[in-house]
Design an enzyme around this catalytic site. Structure first.
Site, short mmCIF file in Angstrom:
data_model
loop_
_atom_site.label_atom_id
_atom_site.label_comp_id
_atom_site.label_asym_id
_atom_site.label_seq_id
_atom_site.Cartn_x
_atom_site.Cartn_y
_atom_site.Cartn_z
N GLU A 1 0.81 -1.21 0.00
CA GLU A 1 0.00 0.00 0.00
C GLU A 1 0.85 1.27 0.00
OE1 GLU A 1 -2.20 -2.79 2.99
OE2 GLU A 1 -0.20 -2.62 2.09
N CYS B 1 -2.96 -2.62 7.40
CA CYS B 1 -2.55 -2.53 8.81
C CYS B 1 -2.69 -1.09 9.29
CB CYS B 1 -1.09 -3.00 8.93
SG CYS B 1 0.11 -1.86 8.19
N CYS C 1 -0.66 1.45 7.16
CA CYS C 1 -1.17 1.65 5.81
C CYS C 1 -2.54 2.35 5.82
CB CYS C 1 -1.23 0.32 5.08
SG CYS C 1 0.40 -0.39 4.78
#
Length: 201
Positions: A107, A135, A138
């Protein structure tokens, strides 16, 4: 995948970003029980087409020994490869092991490439397709980039921050909210991760 993803060996990556093989064993309905409010699941043909590009990038990452997460950013702004009039601005996959960079998630790399190509960090008309739920790092980057929408395949109850553990993308306390869709080609995304970790056990 959007989405952490702490050892430098590929076999240990499952312990931090995902243990995604385990994540894939959790039904999406369970993983998203805490989402407030749940966003509509989008399963348009375009979404599946772009997610397939992300899956191709994820498979390439697996060949390099990286956790197989791929991300694609599309926009109505300038780009090259078109699908139904929408430009594919960037395609990326995990590169943490090869770069020894803890931030080199698919990402983040896709966001950097898109911002450079478009000449702006504000990606307010862009959508990211990522094979695994982002996560915290990101998801925070998606908010910072003012992204319009994120679509992910497999949930990540170990680190997911778009509904599983946290819901950063729709947190009204932050300065931006984006649309979140999940489950697009989710079984394919989950299988790729499961196979990757099974080979490393």
């Amino acid at each position: 995948m959007c989405t952490g993803r702490t050892s430098k060996t590929p076999s240990s990556e499952g312990a931090d970003r995902t243990d995604a093989a385990r994540a894939t064993g959790v039904p999406a309905a369970v993983a998203f029980e805490a989402m407030e409010p749940p966003r509509p699941l989008s399963t348009t043909g375009d979404d599946e087409s772009f997610m397939r590009l992300a899956l191709d990038a994820a498979a390439e990452a697996a060949e390099r020994g990286e956790v197989p997460v791929g991300a694609v950013i599309v926009s109505a702004a300038s780009g090259h490869d078109l699908i139904d009039g929408v430009s594919v601005v960037s395609v990326a996959s995990n590169r943490r092991e090869e770069s020894n960079d803890p931030t080199a998630h698919a990402e983040i790399i896709a966001l950097r490439e898109a911002s450079l190509k478009l000449g702006t960090w504000r990606l307010s008309d862009a959508t990211m397709y990522v094979t695994l739920e982002p996560c915290p790092m990101c998801a925070g980057a998606l908010v910072a980039a003012r992204l319009k929408r994120v679509v992910f395949g497999a949930p990540d109850p170990k680190a997911g921050s778009c509904g599983s553990l946290y819901n950063l993308c729709v947190d009204p306390r932050l300065n931006h909210e984006l649309e979140v869709s999940h489950g697009v080609l989710g079984e394919h995304c989950a299988s790729l991760l499961s196979e990757f970790f099974a080979l490393r056990r």
